[in-house]
Design an enzyme around this catalytic site. Structure first.
Site, PDB file in Angstrom:
ATOM      1  N   ASP A  26       0.617  -1.424  -0.512  1.00 23.09           N
ATOM      2  CA  ASP A  26      -0.264   0.007  -0.205  1.00 23.09           C
ATOM      3  C   ASP A  26       0.900   1.021   0.034  1.00 23.09           C
ATOM      4  O   ASP A  26       1.765   0.912   0.230  1.00 23.09           O
ATOM      5  CB  ASP A  26      -1.261  -0.114   1.334  1.00 23.09           C
ATOM      6  CG  ASP A  26      -0.282  -0.509   2.313  1.00 23.09           C
ATOM      7  OD1 ASP A  26       0.864  -1.043   3.072  1.00 23.09           O
ATOM      8  OD2 ASP A  26      -1.560  -0.815   3.551  1.00 23.09           O
ATOM      9  N   ASN A  75      -7.711  -3.658  13.360  1.00 26.94           N
ATOM     10  CA  ASN A  75      -9.398  -3.746  13.161  1.00 26.94           C
ATOM     11  C   ASN A  75      -9.217  -5.177  12.218  1.00 26.94           C
ATOM     12  O   ASN A  75     -10.446  -5.668  11.633  1.00 26.94           O
ATOM     13  CB  ASN A  75     -10.170  -2.453  13.256  1.00 26.94           C
ATOM     14  CG  ASN A  75      -9.568  -2.474  11.197  1.00 26.94           C
ATOM     15  OD1 ASN A  75      -7.801  -2.752  10.614  1.00 26.94           O
ATOM     16  ND2 ASN A  75      -9.335  -0.814   9.916  1.00 26.94           N
ATOM     17  N   HIS A 129      -7.458  -5.313   9.291  1.00 26.09           N
ATOM     18  CA  HIS A 129      -6.955  -5.063   7.669  1.00 26.09           C
ATOM     19  C   HIS A 129      -5.456  -5.596   7.869  1.00 26.09           C
ATOM     20  O   HIS A 129      -4.896  -6.126   7.823  1.00 26.09           O
ATOM     21  CB  HIS A 129      -6.739  -3.592   8.087  1.00 26.09           C
ATOM     22  CG  HIS A 129      -5.873  -2.797   7.981  1.00 26.09           C
ATOM     23  ND1 HIS A 129      -5.980  -1.477   8.412  1.00 26.09           N
ATOM     24  CD2 HIS A 129      -4.297  -2.380   8.693  1.00 26.09           C
ATOM     25  CE1 HIS A 129      -4.928  -0.461   8.506  1.00 26.09           C
ATOM     26  NE2 HIS A 129      -4.047  -2.238   8.717  1.00 26.09           N
ATOM     27  N   GLU A 187      -9.514  -2.951   4.528  1.00 27.41           N
ATOM     28  CA  GLU A 187     -10.102  -2.079   5.979  1.00 27.41           C
ATOM     29  C   GLU A 187     -11.732  -3.621   5.799  1.00 27.41           C
ATOM     30  O   GLU A 187     -12.356  -3.802   5.259  1.00 27.41           O
ATOM     31  CB  GLU A 187     -10.928  -0.980   5.724  1.00 27.41           C
ATOM     32  CG  GLU A 187      -9.766   0.030   6.020  1.00 27.41           C
ATOM     33  CD  GLU A 187      -8.703   0.121   7.242  1.00 27.41           C
ATOM     34  OE1 GLU A 187      -8.438  -0.833   7.735  1.00 27.41           O
ATOM     35  OE2 GLU A 187      -8.562   1.395   6.951  1.00 27.41           O
TER      36      GLU A 187
HETATM   37  P1  PGA Z   1       1.668  -2.127  12.528  1.00 30.92           P
HETATM   38  O1  PGA Z   1       0.613  -2.368  11.540  1.00 30.92           O
HETATM   39  O2  PGA Z   1       3.322  -2.753  12.159  1.00 30.92           O
HETATM   40  O3  PGA Z   1       2.465  -0.685  12.361  1.00 30.92           O
HETATM   41  O4  PGA Z   1       1.273  -2.460  13.757  1.00 30.92           O
HETATM   42  C1  PGA Z   1      -0.009  -2.729  10.514  1.00 30.92           C
HETATM   43  C2  PGA Z   1      -1.368  -2.736   9.848  1.00 30.92           C
HETATM   44  O5  PGA Z   1      -1.528  -1.423   9.892  1.00 30.92           O
HETATM   45  O6  PGA Z   1      -1.143  -3.449   8.679  1.00 30.92           O
END
Ligand code: PGA
Length: 249
Positions: free
Chosen positions: A66, A126, A128, A133
């Protein structure tokens, strides 16, 4: 799905060795990469290995999951900057071989022509994966998305003020992720324990995008003890709905 539980150090070591082995055995491999706090230790281990063993990345191609929309690629918080700082600037990869989803149709045709060998994933609080999402259809492919309130609040800490954080991003879709040959998802820290329990033990549902990974034939989930704390771990190795659990350290 295999679930491996160990310390963060062991996880970074094992996952980096899997990537190094792939790069050594398939010098033209395509790596699917992720940003965030979770994979930083793996990238540090790859850089150390490159310094020590000169592992060769000059034919390797990468595609990131992304990238924020409407943020300059050289902005300190762009995912391009993250990848350059954590990995690309420290190994002999060619920057023109490193790709991020954007507004052009390039990524869809890149993915068609260059099947990804290994995808590294984190998971949002959450559920994702990438910026897919909750509620994203499993058939989704690369596209522009609006970020959820959960994601905006999770990632705003990286920006000087929360309103500087882009509200939209480009992401590979869930169907793109499911096409990858081998998937490794890492989750660490107590704040991931609740979503990890739901991902592994709850229903497979678009409301928890990462749960769909249980349908993929080659997924390994690496958890530290905090992220695994709420799992049913009554046996060291057990099978639960097709999930194998293993304590590695
Ligand atoms: P993080 O993010 O590694 O900063 O916990 C993971 C994500 O949102 O996919």
């Amino acid at each position: 799905m295999r679930v491996m539980i160990g310390t963060k150090t062991i996880i970074d070591d094992q996952v980096s060795k899997i990537i190094i082995n792939l790069v050594n055995t398939n010098p033209k491999a395509v790596l699917g990469l992720a940003t965030g706090s979770t994979p930083a230790g793996v990238y540090a281990a790859l850089v150390n290995d490159h310094i020590t063993h000169r592992t060769d990345y000059h034919l390797i191609k990468t595609i990131n999951l992304d990238e924020y929309a409407n943020l300059d690629t050289d902005h300190p918080n762009s995912y391009r900057t993250y990848m350059n700082n954590h990995l690309f600037d420290h190994i002999n990869i060619r920057l023109e071989h490193t790709h991020f989803p954007d507004s052009t149709p390039f990524v869809a045709s890149f993915l068609e022509q260059h099947p990804v060998n290994l995808q590294l994933l984190g998971i949002g609080n959450n559920g994702h994966i990438g910026f897919n999402e909750p509620g994203t259809p499993f058939e989704s492919s690369v596209r522009l998305v609006s970020l959820s309130d959960d994601t905006l609040s999770q990632n705003a800490r990286y920006f000087e003020t929360p309103d500087q954080m882009p509200k939209k991003a480009y992401t590979l879709g869930i169907s793109d992720i499911l096409k990858v040959h081998q998937i490794i998802l890492i989750a660490t820290g107590p704040h991931k324990a609740r979503i990890i329990k739901q991902m592994i033990e709850g229903p497979i549902t678009p409301q928890l995008p990462a749960s769909v990974l249980r349908r993929h034939p080659d997924v390994t989930v690496y958890l530290d003890h905090d992220a695994a704390a709420l799992l049913d771990q009554s046996l060291d190795i057990y099978t639960k709905g097709g999930v194998a659990l293993d304590i590695i350290a």
